[in-house]
Scaffold this motif. Structure first.
Motif, PDB file in Angstrom:
ATOM      1  N   LEU A 276       0.860  -1.187   0.000  1.00  0.00           N
ATOM      2  CA  LEU A 276       0.000   0.000   0.000  1.00  0.00           C
ATOM      3  C   LEU A 276       0.890   1.228   0.000  1.00  0.00           C
ATOM      4  O   LEU A 276       1.719   1.393   0.898  1.00  0.00           O
ATOM      5  CB  LEU A 276      -0.914   0.007   1.221  1.00  0.00           C
ATOM      6  N   GLU A 277       0.755   2.059  -1.021  1.00  0.00           N
ATOM      7  CA  GLU A 277       1.560   3.277  -1.131  1.00  0.00           C
ATOM      8  C   GLU A 277       0.662   4.437  -1.547  1.00  0.00           C
ATOM      9  O   GLU A 277      -0.014   4.377  -2.583  1.00  0.00           O
ATOM     10  CB  GLU A 277       2.671   3.107  -2.172  1.00  0.00           C
ATOM     11  N   ASP A 278       0.655   5.496  -0.755  1.00  0.00           N
ATOM     12  CA  ASP A 278      -0.072   6.729  -1.094  1.00  0.00           C
ATOM     13  C   ASP A 278      -1.518   6.450  -1.484  1.00  0.00           C
ATOM     14  O   ASP A 278      -2.063   7.052  -2.416  1.00  0.00           O
ATOM     15  CB  ASP A 278       0.620   7.462  -2.243  1.00  0.00           C
ATOM     16  N   GLY A 279      -2.161   5.530  -0.789  1.00  0.00           N
ATOM     17  CA  GLY A 279      -3.543   5.212  -1.077  1.00  0.00           C
ATOM     18  C   GLY A 279      -3.742   4.269  -2.236  1.00  0.00           C
ATOM     19  O   GLY A 279      -4.888   3.956  -2.588  1.00  0.00           O
ATOM     20  N   HIS A 280      -2.671   3.787  -2.845  1.00  0.00           N
ATOM     21  CA  HIS A 280      -2.757   2.831  -3.944  1.00  0.00           C
ATOM     22  C   HIS A 280      -2.468   1.432  -3.412  1.00  0.00           C
ATOM     23  O   HIS A 280      -1.387   1.185  -2.864  1.00  0.00           O
ATOM     24  CB  HIS A 280      -1.752   3.177  -5.039  1.00  0.00           C
ATOM     25  N   LEU A 399       4.769  -0.525 -19.679  1.00  0.00           N
ATOM     26  CA  LEU A 399       4.303   0.715 -19.056  1.00  0.00           C
ATOM     27  C   LEU A 399       5.106   1.049 -17.804  1.00  0.00           C
ATOM     28  O   LEU A 399       5.292   0.211 -16.919  1.00  0.00           O
ATOM     29  CB  LEU A 399       2.822   0.582 -18.683  1.00  0.00           C
ATOM     30  N   VAL A 400       5.567   2.270 -17.729  1.00  0.00           N
ATOM     31  CA  VAL A 400       6.140   2.873 -16.529  1.00  0.00           C
ATOM     32  C   VAL A 400       5.412   4.183 -16.324  1.00  0.00           C
ATOM     33  O   VAL A 400       5.471   5.065 -17.176  1.00  0.00           O
ATOM     34  CB  VAL A 400       7.653   3.121 -16.676  1.00  0.00           C
ATOM     35  N   SER A 401       4.695   4.323 -15.214  1.00  0.00           N
ATOM     36  CA  SER A 401       3.825   5.484 -15.039  1.00  0.00           C
ATOM     37  C   SER A 401       3.944   6.051 -13.621  1.00  0.00           C
ATOM     38  O   SER A 401       4.159   5.318 -12.657  1.00  0.00           O
ATOM     39  CB  SER A 401       2.364   5.102 -15.296  1.00  0.00           C
ATOM     40  N   ARG A 402       3.770   7.351 -13.561  1.00  0.00           N
ATOM     41  CA  ARG A 402       3.761   8.024 -12.270  1.00  0.00           C
ATOM     42  C   ARG A 402       2.360   8.030 -11.688  1.00  0.00           C
ATOM     43  O   ARG A 402       1.381   8.270 -12.408  1.00  0.00           O
ATOM     44  CB  ARG A 402       4.286   9.461 -12.419  1.00  0.00           C
ATOM     45  N   LEU A 403       2.261   7.778 -10.388  1.00  0.00           N
ATOM     46  CA  LEU A 403       0.998   7.833  -9.682  1.00  0.00           C
ATOM     47  C   LEU A 403       0.889   9.148  -8.919  1.00  0.00           C
ATOM     48  O   LEU A 403       1.908   9.689  -8.489  1.00  0.00           O
ATOM     49  CB  LEU A 403       0.882   6.649  -8.710  1.00  0.00           C
TER      50      LEU A 403
END
Length: 405
Positions: A276-280, A399-403
């Motif tokens: 769990l990171e930053d609500g993800h 895919l490499v994406s910023r959350l």
């Protein structure tokens, strides 16, 4: 295993595009479109990827929806394609044929390791945890990486495009944070190279005050199982099979098994299944099977680690089977399945890999042979789920994406 987890990949290193059957899965969400000024270019990808998937029509006909978990599990059978008498041999790990089941956990003679990093250069070197931000220093941005499946060059290109590594392949993102969502190996040409790069970046990111971490995917379970148990039979609902047979049918690359070393096994075996990171809520598989291993994130991770350390081949196979399920978040029941996970483990949105976006959206190969259109992560299930497997093995993209997205 669903059909796309049964078909073998080619013998690499030379891979190329292959025609795909039409797909008929209806879309249930929308794409996140990256900035067109700095976005993805297909140049360099179209001739470098391989499709080992069957069509979604075949998948839906033979693995029909059965409640919130869509898709049954099918197990690979031993067959004439297997190399008779093959025994995977690893340093300091006896093969099954010699009466031993080398465990995937840390070995007594392994060099010490930093958390999710590579072996330290010299035994006895002190452990350095990830430094915490200062009281006035914010944490860095958060990134996630979808399924890599051995495509090392594509991974380097995307990490470089996001500014996470430099031209020499070293960490250049300071206090940034990155999570790989699992499935480093199989189908692509250099799974061990991918693992080595992630381990290297874990150490370099830690030294810079950021971190690079990873989840355990179903292909990590399969790869480790093939190395530990080889051709030892497992009892499955589809008949007796083995990890080695299933691994080969799932695109296992012989070169990866030959290059697998004790420190790779030790590192892979300690990967968490959920985070769990930053609500993800970060998962590899779009399945609710995680709920069968615990009511909290620590319980799930401890259960998986305990199973890999102490349980037998059938228990390991069952864990692999459960985490190979997919499509729980798709369709009318999808949002309910996502909320069940969020209610148990926290967070406001699930981010996962495992199921290729072209399957989730119904993207097809055009008549001119162009790859499926995957402009970015796929948001669906009433905006509660983000899919990150861009289908690099089926001529999509890595895919490499910023959350947050």
């Amino acid at each position: 295993m669903t059909p796309e987890d049964r078909f073998p990949g080619p013998e690499h290193p030379d891979s190329g595009p292959r025609h795909q059957p039409d797909l008929d899965v209806l879309p249930y969400g929308t794409y996140y479109e990256p900035d067109p000024n700095g976005g993805y270019s297909a140049t360099g990808y179209e001739a470098e990827t391989y499709s080992g998937y069957g069509g979604a029509r075949y998948l839906e006909q033979h693995w029909p929806a059965t409640g919130p978990e869509q898709g049954h599990t099918v197990h690979a059978q031993n067959g004439p394609h297997e190399q008779a008498g093959y025994e995977p041999t690893l340093p300091d790990h006896p093969s099954p044929a010699h009466g031993g089941h080398p465990g995937p956990g840390p070995q007594s003679d392994d060099p010490p390791t930093i958390e999710l990093g590579p072996p330290l250069a010299e035994p006895g070197q002190p452990y350095h945890p990830y430094p915490a931000p200062g009281p006035d220093e914010p944490v860095g941005p958060l990134y996630v990486v979808g399924d890599v499946h051995g495509y090392l060059d594509e991974l380097r290109t995307e990490l470089r495009h996001q500014g996470l590594i430099d031209a020499d392949g070293h960490w250049s993102a300071g206090r940034s944070r990155i999570w790989f969502l699992g499935d480093f190996t199989d189908r692509g040409p250099d799974g061990i190279g991918v693992i080595d790069l992630v381990m290297q970046l874990a150490a370099e990111a830690a030294a810079a005050g950021g971190y690079c971490r990873a989840l355990m995917g179903n292909h990590e379970l399969l790869f480790l199982g093939a190395a530990r148990y080889g051709d030892e039979p497992v009892q499955s609902t589809a008949g007796t099979a083995s990890f080695l047979a299933a691994w080969r049918l799932n695109g296992g690359q012989q070169s990866d098994l030959e290059r697998l070393e004790a420190h790779h096994i030790s590192w892979l075996s300690r990967l968490p299944a959920i985070a769990l990171e930053d609500g993800h809520l970060l998962l590899h598989s779009d399945t609710t099977a995680y709920l069968e291993y615990g009511e909290s994130i620590p319980e799930v991770n401890d259960a998986v680690h305990d199973l890999l350390a102490d349980e037998g081949v059938d228990e390991w196979w069952d864990c692999f089977r459960r985490f190979t399920k997919r499509f729980a978040f798709r369709g009318d029941s999808g949002p309910t399945a996502v909320r069940e996970l969020l209610d148990s483990y926290g967070g406001t949105r699930v981010v996962h890999g495992h199921s290729p976006i072209p399957y989730l959206t119904g993207a097809v190969h055009a008549d001119d042979g162009m790859p499926p259109h995957v402009p970015g992560p796929y948001v669906y299930a009433e905006d509660l789920a983000v899919a990150m497997d861009g289908g690099v093995t089926m001529e999509g993209r890595l895919l490499v994406s910023r959350l947050p997205i």
